[in-house]
Design an enzyme around this catalytic site. Structure first.
Site, PDB file in Angstrom:
ATOM      1  N   LYS A 183     -20.739   6.175 -55.229  1.00 19.38           N
ATOM      2  CA  LYS A 183     -21.255   5.226 -54.249  1.00 19.38           C
ATOM      3  C   LYS A 183     -20.676   3.824 -54.496  1.00 19.38           C
ATOM      4  CE  LYS A 183     -23.217   8.702 -52.567  1.00 19.38           C
ATOM      5  NZ  LYS A 183     -24.519   9.291 -52.739  1.00 19.38           N
TER       6      LYS A 183
HETATM    7  C1  LIG Z   1     -25.326  10.600 -52.518  1.00 23.67           C
HETATM    8  C2  LIG Z   1     -26.274  10.784 -51.410  1.00 23.67           C
HETATM    9  C3  LIG Z   1     -27.627  11.059 -51.613  1.00 23.67           C
HETATM   10  C4  LIG Z   1     -28.185  11.387 -52.967  1.00 23.67           C
HETATM   11  O1  LIG Z   1     -27.942  10.414 -53.908  1.00 23.67           O
HETATM   12  P1  LIG Z   1     -28.185  10.746 -55.456  1.00 23.67           P
HETATM   13  O2  LIG Z   1     -28.321   9.395 -56.073  1.00 23.67           O
HETATM   14  O3  LIG Z   1     -26.972  11.492 -55.922  1.00 23.67           O
HETATM   15  O4  LIG Z   1     -29.411  11.553 -55.552  1.00 23.67           O
HETATM   16  C5  LIG Z   1     -28.472  11.114 -50.536  1.00 23.67           C
HETATM   17  N1  LIG Z   1     -28.011  10.921 -49.287  1.00 23.67           N
HETATM   18  C6  LIG Z   1     -26.728  10.671 -49.027  1.00 23.67           C
HETATM   19  C7  LIG Z   1     -26.296  10.440 -47.635  1.00 23.67           C
HETATM   20  C8  LIG Z   1     -25.809  10.609 -50.085  1.00 23.67           C
HETATM   21  O5  LIG Z   1     -24.519  10.396 -49.828  1.00 23.67           O
END
Ligand SMILES: *Cc1c(COP(=O)(O)O)cnc(C)c1O
Length: 375
Positions: A183
């Site tokens: 992210k």
């Molecule tokens: C990465 C992601 C999540 C989950 O995030 P985590 O921190 O890995 O649990 C949820 N929704 C979307 C759209 C994502 O890209």
């Protein structure tokens, strides 16, 4: 072979590595002063709203739903195209995910379809700001207001995104960010919820740590059977180091995305995603392949790119076609845009440490492969 250009890679500076070493030496590794510092810094970044961190956005989304009292018998409206976590959390709290389609280029929830999907059981809308392109927040909250629904925003892609000059997370009901290494900023694994009423915040804290409250050093009570999803100080130290660079990281992401658009301004061999404006934080760059006009499959395209040293990802297959969701009654043909995106989407490299010349190479390579594979 050239070293592989991955589709994403985190950027961690030496200061952050030093800060982690200090936490490791401090004797306090789990939730402590660094978590408090990160929550305060995120709150300042988000206009002073309350912020609570978790071990992941998945954990955050799930406890946000629980904090809103959503469970058995309830329906939550959500897009059929996202990372599967968005829908899994709805199932995990015992509610039913009610899918609607997304815009073919925006990848964001179709709000007309969302409104049409509302029933007497609907309790909330769970939209995703796909790739960091904000959902139409005026329409979203007007719709939620008209039908008295709570909004839980999956802002996993959207830290640093803005709608009409206001940061995502600085307004709205409950806004869930992810700090997974892919992210825009990371805490290794981690997430945060911004917003929430005082009652919802209390519930989030209880769900985050065993449902426990302490009234004196030797007096504990457990108010509900909570889980455990508190961030560590080690992770928070990484997050503090990342947050300092967030604006610069996102500015770089915008430059790189602009380069893709510039190089592919004239008859691009792919279908480009919606461009958005300066409020887009470009978590991923995800064009569609014109598969019906190609002699190669998506997998063959990905392999050809990899052979030439370029990593390509897929974000994401349509959720309703997964086995676990077909088992709830969903089937092919219900959400044509999500299904087409799921088949045709590829994620091309985009991360802050990339050079503009890396984009040039990706565009050249992809264009050459696709032109050579035309029917
Ligand atoms: C990465 C992601 C999540 C989950 O995030 P985590 O921190 O890995 O649990 C949820 N929704 C979307 C759209 C994502 O890209």
């Amino acid at each position: 072979m050239k070293t592989l250009l991955p589709f994403t890679r985190p950027t961690i500076d030496e200061e952050t590595i030093q800060a982690v070493a200090e936490v490791l030496r401090s004797g306090w590794l789990a939730s402590g002063p660094k978590v408090a510092e990160l929550e305060a810094a995120l709150s300042r970044y988000l206009g002073g709203r309350p912020v609570r961190t978790q071990t992941s956005a998945t954990a955050g989304l799930e406890m946000a739903l629980r904090a809103c009292g959503i469970g058995e018998g309830d329906e939550v409206i959500t897009p059929a195209l996202s990372f599967v976590a968005t829908a899994n959390v709805i199932v995990r709290v015992g509610a039913r995910p009610v899918f609607v389609d997304v815009g073919l280029d925006s990848r964001n929830i179709d709000l007309d379809q969302a409104e049409a999907a509302i029933t007497a059981r609907t309790r909330a809308i769970l939209p995703v700001h796909f790739a960091g392109l904000p959902v139409d927040m005026d329409r979203l909250y007007a719709l939620a207001g008209r039908h008295e629904l709570r909004v839980i925003e999956d802002a996993a892609h959207a830290i640093g995104s803005a709608w009409g000059g206001r940061r995502i997370g600085s307004f709205g009901d409950l806004v869930c960010f992810s700090f997974h290494p892919n992210k825009n900023i990371t805490t290794i694994e981690g997430g945060a919820i911004s917003g929430g009423s005082p009652e919802e915040l209390e519930a989030i804290e209880l769900h985050r740590w065993h449902g426990q409250v302490r009234s004196a050093a030797d007096q504990f009570d457990t108010l509900l059977a909570g889980g455990k999803a508190n961030l560590s100080d080690v992770a928070a130290a990484v997050g503090l180091g990342q947050l300092r660079h967030l604006e610069q990281f996102n500015a770089r992401r915008r430059e790189l995305a602009a380069r893709y658009f510039e190089l592919w301004s004239d008859t691009p061999p792919v279908r480009l995603p919606e461009r958005g404006d300066a409020g887009h934080s470009w978590h991923v760059f995800t064009p569609l392949l014109p598969l019906e006009r190609l002699r190669i499959s998506r997998l063959q395209f990905m392999e050809a790119m990899k052979e030439r040293g370029i990593g390509v990802g897929v974000h994401y297959p349509a959720i309703h076609l997964f086995t676990a969701y077909r088992a709830l009654g969903y089937r092919e043909g219900q959400f044509p845009n999500a299904e087409r995106i799921g088949r045709e989407t590829v994620t091309l490299p985009l991360f802050p440490a990339m050079e503009l010349t890396d984009v040039d190479r990706v565009v050249e390579t992809a264009t050459e492969i696709l032109r050579g594979a035309r029917r």
